[in-house]
Design a protein around this motif. Structure first.
Motif, PDB file in Angstrom:
ATOM      1  N   ALA A 176      84.948  70.713  25.738  1.00 56.41           N
ATOM      2  CA  ALA A 176      85.365  71.187  24.414  1.00 56.41           C
ATOM      3  C   ALA A 176      84.982  70.169  23.338  1.00 56.41           C
ATOM      4  O   ALA A 176      84.474  70.527  22.267  1.00 56.41           O
ATOM      5  CB  ALA A 176      86.857  71.459  24.400  1.00 56.41           C
ATOM      6  N   LYS A 177      85.220  68.895  23.615  1.00 58.10           N
ATOM      7  CA  LYS A 177      84.864  67.845  22.657  1.00 58.10           C
ATOM      8  C   LYS A 177      83.363  67.807  22.393  1.00 58.10           C
ATOM      9  O   LYS A 177      82.922  67.576  21.265  1.00 58.10           O
ATOM     10  CB  LYS A 177      85.324  66.481  23.187  1.00 58.10           C
ATOM     11  N   LYS A 178      82.598  68.023  23.435  1.00 56.03           N
ATOM     12  CA  LYS A 178      81.138  67.888  23.316  1.00 56.03           C
ATOM     13  C   LYS A 178      80.500  69.074  22.619  1.00 56.03           C
ATOM     14  O   LYS A 178      79.582  68.895  21.801  1.00 56.03           O
ATOM     15  CB  LYS A 178      80.537  67.709  24.715  1.00 56.03           C
ATOM     16  N   TYR A 179      80.973  70.298  22.914  1.00 51.65           N
ATOM     17  CA  TYR A 179      80.272  71.487  22.443  1.00 51.65           C
ATOM     18  C   TYR A 179      81.079  72.381  21.501  1.00 51.65           C
ATOM     19  O   TYR A 179      80.485  73.169  20.751  1.00 51.65           O
ATOM     20  CB  TYR A 179      79.834  72.348  23.641  1.00 51.65           C
ATOM     21  N   ARG A 223      82.451  66.347  42.369  1.00 55.00           N
ATOM     22  CA  ARG A 223      81.682  65.565  41.401  1.00 55.00           C
ATOM     23  C   ARG A 223      80.885  66.446  40.452  1.00 55.00           C
ATOM     24  O   ARG A 223      80.566  66.050  39.346  1.00 55.00           O
ATOM     25  CB  ARG A 223      80.708  64.635  42.144  1.00 55.00           C
ATOM     26  N   LYS A 224      80.553  67.640  40.922  1.00 54.40           N
ATOM     27  CA  LYS A 224      79.669  68.499  40.133  1.00 54.40           C
ATOM     28  C   LYS A 224      80.311  69.872  39.952  1.00 54.40           C
ATOM     29  O   LYS A 224      80.883  70.436  40.884  1.00 54.40           O
ATOM     30  CB  LYS A 224      78.317  68.642  40.834  1.00 54.40           C
ATOM     31  N   PHE A 225      80.188  70.404  38.733  1.00 55.27           N
ATOM     32  CA  PHE A 225      80.749  71.720  38.412  1.00 55.27           C
ATOM     33  C   PHE A 225      79.671  72.594  37.770  1.00 55.27           C
ATOM     34  O   PHE A 225      78.786  72.097  37.064  1.00 55.27           O
ATOM     35  CB  PHE A 225      81.931  71.585  37.444  1.00 55.27           C
ATOM     36  N   ASN A 226      79.775  73.888  38.021  1.00 53.38           N
ATOM     37  CA  ASN A 226      78.898  74.862  37.367  1.00 53.38           C
ATOM     38  C   ASN A 226      79.650  75.522  36.216  1.00 53.38           C
ATOM     39  O   ASN A 226      80.824  75.867  36.349  1.00 53.38           O
ATOM     40  CB  ASN A 226      78.437  75.926  38.367  1.00 53.38           C
ATOM     41  N   LEU A 227      78.951  75.682  35.101  1.00 51.67           N
ATOM     42  CA  LEU A 227      79.551  76.261  33.896  1.00 51.67           C
ATOM     43  C   LEU A 227      79.198  77.740  33.800  1.00 51.67           C
ATOM     44  O   LEU A 227      78.033  78.124  33.910  1.00 51.67           O
ATOM     45  CB  LEU A 227      79.034  75.528  32.659  1.00 51.67           C
ATOM     46  N   MET A 268      74.674  74.020  24.943  1.00 50.48           N
ATOM     47  CA  MET A 268      75.675  74.388  25.936  1.00 50.48           C
ATOM     48  C   MET A 268      75.183  75.553  26.789  1.00 50.48           C
ATOM     49  O   MET A 268      75.388  75.580  28.007  1.00 50.48           O
ATOM     50  CB  MET A 268      76.984  74.756  25.239  1.00 50.48           C
ATOM     51  N   ILE A 269      74.540  76.506  26.145  1.00 49.19           N
ATOM     52  CA  ILE A 269      74.004  77.670  26.871  1.00 49.19           C
ATOM     53  C   ILE A 269      73.001  77.219  27.930  1.00 49.19           C
ATOM     54  O   ILE A 269      72.972  77.742  29.043  1.00 49.19           O
ATOM     55  CB  ILE A 269      73.368  78.666  25.887  1.00 49.19           C
TER      56      ILE A 269
END
Length: 311
Positions: free
Chosen positions: A153-156, A280-284, A302-303
Protein backbone atom coordinates in the motif's frame (compact mmCIF):
# COMPACT_ATOMS: atom_id res chain seq x y z
CA UNK A 1 13.77 -48.57 2.53
CA UNK A 2 15.04 -45.89 0.12
CA UNK A 3 14.72 -48.32 -2.77
CA UNK A 4 11.08 -48.95 -1.99
CA UNK A 5 9.67 -45.50 -1.49
CA UNK A 6 10.33 -42.44 -3.62
CA UNK A 7 8.39 -39.29 -4.40
CA UNK A 8 6.65 -38.93 -7.75
CA UNK A 9 6.71 -42.51 -9.00
CA UNK A 10 7.95 -45.12 -6.61
CA UNK A 11 11.28 -46.74 -7.32
CA UNK A 12 11.44 -50.46 -6.79
CA UNK A 13 14.40 -52.82 -6.92
CA UNK A 14 14.14 -54.64 -10.22
CA UNK A 15 15.48 -58.17 -10.72
CA UNK A 16 18.12 -58.80 -13.39
CA UNK A 17 19.26 -62.27 -12.38
CA UNK A 18 18.44 -63.97 -15.70
CA UNK A 19 20.65 -61.57 -17.66
CA UNK A 20 23.51 -61.82 -15.19
CA UNK A 21 23.36 -65.61 -15.36
CA UNK A 22 24.30 -65.40 -19.06
CA UNK A 23 27.55 -63.51 -18.26
CA UNK A 24 30.87 -65.15 -17.36
CA UNK A 25 30.99 -66.07 -13.71
CA UNK A 26 33.57 -63.41 -12.69
CA UNK A 27 31.68 -60.60 -14.44
CA UNK A 28 28.34 -61.78 -12.98
CA UNK A 29 29.89 -61.82 -9.51
CA UNK A 30 31.17 -58.27 -10.05
CA UNK A 31 27.72 -57.01 -11.08
CA UNK A 32 26.03 -58.70 -8.16
CA UNK A 33 28.56 -57.25 -5.74
CA UNK A 34 28.22 -53.75 -7.24
CA UNK A 35 24.42 -53.84 -7.11
CA UNK A 36 24.47 -54.99 -3.48
CA UNK A 37 27.03 -52.31 -2.60
CA UNK A 38 24.98 -49.58 -4.28
CA UNK A 39 21.81 -50.66 -2.49
CA UNK A 40 23.71 -50.65 0.79
CA UNK A 41 25.10 -47.16 0.16
CA UNK A 42 21.69 -45.75 -0.69
CA UNK A 43 20.05 -47.42 2.29
CA UNK A 44 22.80 -46.16 4.61
CA UNK A 45 22.49 -42.67 3.14
CA UNK A 46 18.73 -42.64 3.68
CA UNK A 47 19.03 -43.95 7.23
CA UNK A 48 21.80 -41.49 8.03
CA UNK A 49 19.57 -38.52 7.34
CA UNK A 50 17.11 -39.63 10.04
CA UNK A 51 14.31 -37.79 8.20
CA UNK A 52 10.89 -38.94 7.00
CA UNK A 53 7.98 -37.07 5.41
CA UNK A 54 4.34 -37.43 6.44
CA UNK A 55 1.79 -36.13 3.94
CA UNK A 56 -0.85 -37.24 1.47
CA UNK A 57 1.00 -37.00 -1.83
CA UNK A 58 -2.09 -37.95 -3.83
CA UNK A 59 -2.75 -34.20 -3.56
CA UNK A 60 -0.61 -32.32 -6.04
CA UNK A 61 0.51 -29.42 -3.77
CA UNK A 62 1.74 -31.88 -1.14
CA UNK A 63 3.45 -34.08 -3.73
CA UNK A 64 5.19 -31.03 -5.22
CA UNK A 65 6.31 -29.78 -1.79
CA UNK A 66 7.61 -33.24 -0.83
CA UNK A 67 9.61 -33.44 -4.06
CA UNK A 68 11.04 -29.95 -3.47
CA UNK A 69 12.08 -30.89 0.09
CA UNK A 70 13.86 -33.97 -1.19
CA UNK A 71 15.53 -31.96 -3.96
CA UNK A 72 16.71 -29.31 -1.49
CA UNK A 73 18.16 -31.92 0.87
CA UNK A 74 19.66 -33.89 -2.04
CA UNK A 75 18.82 -37.20 -0.41
CA UNK A 76 16.05 -39.79 -0.91
CA UNK A 77 13.35 -39.66 1.77
CA UNK A 78 10.57 -42.05 2.70
CA UNK A 79 7.07 -40.62 2.50
CA UNK A 80 4.12 -41.93 4.51
CA UNK A 81 0.48 -40.93 4.20
CA UNK A 82 -1.44 -39.70 7.25
CA UNK A 83 -3.60 -42.82 7.06
CA UNK A 84 -0.47 -45.00 7.29
CA UNK A 85 0.86 -43.26 10.39
CA UNK A 86 -2.36 -42.58 12.32
CA UNK A 87 -1.82 -43.95 15.81
CA UNK A 88 1.42 -45.63 14.68
CA UNK A 89 3.80 -42.75 14.05
CA UNK A 90 5.85 -43.18 17.21
CA UNK A 91 6.60 -46.81 16.35
CA UNK A 92 7.30 -45.88 12.74
CA UNK A 93 9.78 -43.19 13.81
CA UNK A 94 11.62 -45.75 15.93
CA UNK A 95 11.65 -48.26 13.09
CA UNK A 96 12.98 -45.70 10.63
CA UNK A 97 15.47 -44.35 13.18
CA UNK A 98 14.16 -40.86 12.40
CA UNK A 99 15.11 -37.83 14.45
CA UNK A 100 13.15 -35.36 12.31
CA UNK A 101 9.69 -35.58 10.72
CA UNK A 102 8.48 -33.26 7.96
CA UNK A 103 4.70 -32.79 8.27
CA UNK A 104 2.96 -31.52 5.14
CA UNK A 105 -0.64 -30.43 5.71
CA UNK A 106 -2.84 -29.94 8.77
CA UNK A 107 -3.68 -33.61 9.39
CA UNK A 108 -0.04 -34.65 9.13
CA UNK A 109 0.94 -31.92 11.58
CA UNK A 110 -1.69 -33.01 14.10
CA UNK A 111 -0.18 -36.51 14.11
CA UNK A 112 3.44 -35.38 14.39
CA UNK A 113 2.76 -33.03 17.31
CA UNK A 114 2.05 -36.16 19.40
CA UNK A 115 5.66 -37.32 19.02
CA UNK A 116 8.15 -37.05 21.91
CA UNK A 117 9.76 -33.58 22.08
CA UNK A 118 13.13 -35.11 21.29
CA UNK A 119 11.90 -35.65 17.71
CA UNK A 120 12.14 -32.48 15.62
CA UNK A 121 9.07 -31.52 13.61
CA UNK A 122 9.17 -29.26 10.54
CA UNK A 123 5.75 -28.36 9.19
CA UNK A 124 4.58 -26.95 5.88
CA UNK A 125 1.41 -26.26 3.88
CA UNK A 126 -0.55 -25.09 6.92
CA UNK A 127 -2.15 -21.63 7.13
CA UNK A 128 -0.55 -20.68 10.46
CA UNK A 129 1.94 -22.21 12.89
CA UNK A 130 0.35 -24.49 15.49
CA UNK A 131 -0.49 -23.11 18.92
CA UNK A 132 1.80 -25.37 20.91
CA UNK A 133 4.52 -25.17 23.53
CA UNK A 134 6.20 -28.26 22.09
CA UNK A 135 9.96 -27.73 21.61
CA UNK A 136 11.76 -28.65 18.39
CA UNK A 137 8.79 -27.56 16.29
CA UNK A 138 9.21 -25.17 13.38
CA UNK A 139 8.25 -24.78 9.75
CA UNK A 140 6.85 -22.55 7.04
CA UNK A 141 3.27 -21.32 7.26
CA UNK A 142 1.27 -19.97 4.31
CA UNK A 143 -0.58 -16.91 5.63
CA UNK A 144 0.66 -13.51 4.50
CA UNK A 145 1.95 -11.20 7.27
CA UNK A 146 0.22 -7.83 7.62
CA UNK A 147 3.48 -5.99 6.91
CA UNK A 148 3.41 -7.27 3.30
CA UNK A 149 0.09 -5.50 2.70
CA UNK A 150 1.28 -2.38 4.51
CA UNK A 151 4.39 -2.27 2.32
CA UNK A 152 2.52 -2.71 -0.95
CA UNK A 153 0.00 0.00 0.00
CA UNK A 154 2.82 2.40 0.87
CA UNK A 155 4.65 1.67 -2.36
CA UNK A 156 1.78 1.76 -4.86
CA UNK A 157 -1.46 3.01 -3.28
CA UNK A 158 -1.00 6.34 -1.47
CA UNK A 159 -4.78 6.72 -1.12
CA UNK A 160 -4.78 3.78 1.32
CA UNK A 161 -3.37 5.25 4.52
CA UNK A 162 -5.48 3.56 7.16
CA UNK A 163 -6.00 -0.20 7.00
CA UNK A 164 -8.47 -1.94 9.29
CA UNK A 165 -7.37 -5.49 10.14
CA UNK A 166 -10.01 -8.15 10.78
CA UNK A 167 -9.13 -11.56 12.21
CA UNK A 168 -9.11 -13.90 15.16
CA UNK A 169 -6.96 -12.92 18.16
CA UNK A 170 -4.52 -15.76 17.43
CA UNK A 171 -4.17 -14.86 13.76
CA UNK A 172 -3.61 -11.18 14.53
CA UNK A 173 -0.91 -12.10 17.06
CA UNK A 174 0.82 -14.34 14.50
CA UNK A 175 0.56 -12.14 11.41
CA UNK A 176 0.81 -8.65 12.84
CA UNK A 177 3.58 -7.81 15.27
CA UNK A 178 2.29 -4.24 15.39
CA UNK A 179 -1.48 -4.25 14.88
CA UNK A 180 -1.74 -0.46 15.19
CA UNK A 181 0.83 0.25 12.48
CA UNK A 182 -1.56 1.71 9.92
CA UNK A 183 -4.98 1.40 11.43
CA UNK A 184 -6.87 -0.63 13.98
CA UNK A 185 -7.10 -4.37 14.54
CA UNK A 186 -10.55 -5.86 15.09
CA UNK A 187 -10.30 -9.16 16.94
CA UNK A 188 -13.25 -11.46 16.30
CA UNK A 189 -13.99 -14.98 17.46
CA UNK A 190 -17.20 -15.89 15.61
CA UNK A 191 -19.06 -15.25 12.37
CA UNK A 192 -21.69 -13.15 14.16
CA UNK A 193 -18.94 -10.98 15.65
CA UNK A 194 -17.64 -10.21 12.16
CA UNK A 195 -21.04 -8.92 11.02
CA UNK A 196 -21.45 -6.84 14.19
CA UNK A 197 -17.91 -5.47 13.83
CA UNK A 198 -18.21 -4.24 10.26
CA UNK A 199 -21.51 -2.52 11.12
CA UNK A 200 -19.75 -0.38 13.74
CA UNK A 201 -16.38 -0.08 12.00
CA UNK A 202 -14.79 3.35 11.99
CA UNK A 203 -13.71 5.00 8.74
CA UNK A 204 -10.87 3.15 7.03
CA UNK A 205 -9.30 3.23 3.59
CA UNK A 206 -9.24 -0.57 3.27
CA UNK A 207 -10.20 -3.71 5.19
CA UNK A 208 -7.60 -6.47 5.43
CA UNK A 209 -9.00 -9.95 6.06
CA UNK A 210 -6.76 -12.45 7.81
CA UNK A 211 -7.30 -16.07 6.70
CA UNK A 212 -9.45 -18.28 8.90
CA UNK A 213 -11.74 -20.89 7.36
CA UNK A 214 -13.79 -21.15 10.54
CA UNK A 215 -14.65 -17.44 10.42
CA UNK A 216 -14.65 -16.52 6.74
CA UNK A 217 -17.49 -18.77 5.61
CA UNK A 218 -19.27 -18.24 2.28
CA UNK A 219 -22.10 -16.39 4.03
CA UNK A 220 -19.70 -14.10 5.90
CA UNK A 221 -17.78 -13.35 2.71
CA UNK A 222 -21.04 -12.33 1.00
CA UNK A 223 -21.67 -9.90 3.87
CA UNK A 224 -18.14 -8.54 3.60
CA UNK A 225 -18.43 -7.95 -0.16
CA UNK A 226 -21.74 -6.11 0.35
CA UNK A 227 -20.14 -3.96 3.05
CA UNK A 228 -17.14 -3.26 0.84
CA UNK A 229 -19.11 -1.97 -2.14
CA UNK A 230 -21.71 -0.10 -0.12
CA UNK A 231 -19.09 1.75 1.92
CA UNK A 232 -16.54 1.91 -0.94
CA UNK A 233 -13.95 0.33 1.33
CA UNK A 234 -11.87 -2.21 -0.64
CA UNK A 235 -11.18 -5.66 0.76
CA UNK A 236 -7.61 -6.91 0.86
CA UNK A 237 -6.34 -10.41 1.37
CA UNK A 238 -7.31 -14.06 1.75
CA UNK A 239 -6.91 -15.65 -1.70
CA UNK A 240 -6.95 -15.38 -5.47
CA UNK A 241 -10.59 -16.55 -5.32
CA UNK A 242 -11.56 -13.60 -3.14
CA UNK A 243 -9.96 -11.21 -5.65
CA UNK A 244 -11.86 -12.87 -8.48
CA UNK A 245 -15.08 -12.34 -6.48
CA UNK A 246 -14.46 -8.65 -5.82
CA UNK A 247 -11.61 -8.01 -3.34
CA UNK A 248 -9.19 -5.33 -4.55
CA UNK A 249 -6.04 -7.40 -4.18
CA UNK A 250 -4.41 -10.33 -2.40
CA UNK A 251 -0.87 -11.49 -1.77
CA UNK A 252 -0.74 -15.30 -1.95
CA UNK A 253 2.24 -17.56 -1.20
CA UNK A 254 4.22 -18.75 -4.21
CA UNK A 255 3.77 -22.52 -4.34
CA UNK A 256 6.83 -23.01 -6.55
CA UNK A 257 9.20 -21.70 -3.88
CA UNK A 258 7.55 -22.76 -0.61
CA UNK A 259 8.66 -26.41 -0.91
CA UNK A 260 12.29 -25.36 -1.23
CA UNK A 261 11.85 -23.09 1.78
CA UNK A 262 10.53 -26.04 3.82
CA UNK A 263 13.63 -28.02 2.81
CA UNK A 264 15.86 -25.16 3.94
CA UNK A 265 13.95 -25.05 7.22
CA UNK A 266 14.81 -28.75 7.72
CA UNK A 267 18.49 -27.90 7.34
CA UNK A 268 18.07 -25.06 9.87
CA UNK A 269 16.29 -27.35 12.32
CA UNK A 270 19.12 -29.89 12.10
CA UNK A 271 21.50 -27.17 13.23
CA UNK A 272 19.40 -26.13 16.24
CA UNK A 273 16.36 -24.02 17.12
CA UNK A 274 14.74 -22.31 14.16
CA UNK A 275 11.60 -20.14 14.49
CA UNK A 276 8.65 -20.64 12.10
CA UNK A 277 8.69 -18.46 8.98
CA UNK A 278 6.21 -16.94 6.56
CA UNK A 279 6.79 -17.57 2.84
CA UNK A 280 9.56 -15.52 1.27
CA UNK A 281 7.74 -14.93 -1.99
CA UNK A 282 4.14 -13.89 -2.70
CA UNK A 283 2.11 -13.57 -5.88
CA UNK A 284 -0.02 -10.45 -6.34
CA UNK A 285 -3.58 -10.71 -7.65
CA UNK A 286 -5.58 -7.57 -8.55
CA UNK A 287 -9.21 -6.91 -9.46
CA UNK A 288 -9.04 -3.93 -11.85
CA UNK A 289 -12.84 -3.74 -12.07
CA UNK A 290 -13.12 -3.25 -8.29
CA UNK A 291 -10.42 -0.57 -8.43
CA UNK A 292 -12.30 1.30 -11.17
CA UNK A 293 -15.64 1.16 -9.31
CA UNK A 294 -14.04 2.50 -6.12
CA UNK A 295 -11.97 5.16 -7.83
CA UNK A 296 -8.65 3.59 -6.90
CA UNK A 297 -5.81 4.15 -9.35
CA UNK A 298 -3.60 1.11 -9.88
CA UNK A 299 -0.25 2.31 -11.26
CA UNK A 300 1.26 0.59 -14.27
CA UNK A 301 4.30 -0.44 -12.22
CA UNK A 302 2.03 -2.36 -9.84
CA UNK A 303 0.13 -3.99 -12.70
CA UNK A 304 3.43 -5.29 -14.11
CA UNK A 305 4.21 -7.07 -10.85
CA UNK A 306 0.83 -8.86 -10.66
CA UNK A 307 0.56 -12.56 -11.49
CA UNK A 308 -3.06 -12.18 -12.58
CA UNK A 309 -5.43 -9.26 -13.08
CA UNK A 310 -9.21 -9.70 -13.07
CA UNK A 311 -11.13 -7.20 -15.18
Amino acid sequence: MCFQTRIGGWRRASGSGSRIAMLPKTIASFFLFSAASLAGVLSARCAATGIIIVGDIQYQPIAAAAADVESTLKVPLNVFSTAQVKGKLRALVRRENAGLVVALGREALEETLQLPPSISVVFGLVIAPPKTSRPNTTGVYLATPVREYVNIAKKYLPAINKIAILGSPDMINILDSNAELQGVAYRVSSCSEIVDTINRMHASDALLLLPDTALLTAGVMDQLFLFSFRKRIPLLGVSEGSVKNGALLALVFDSASVGRQIGEKVLEAQGGAAPPSAPRKFNLYINANTAMKMGIIIPEEMIKTAKNIYR
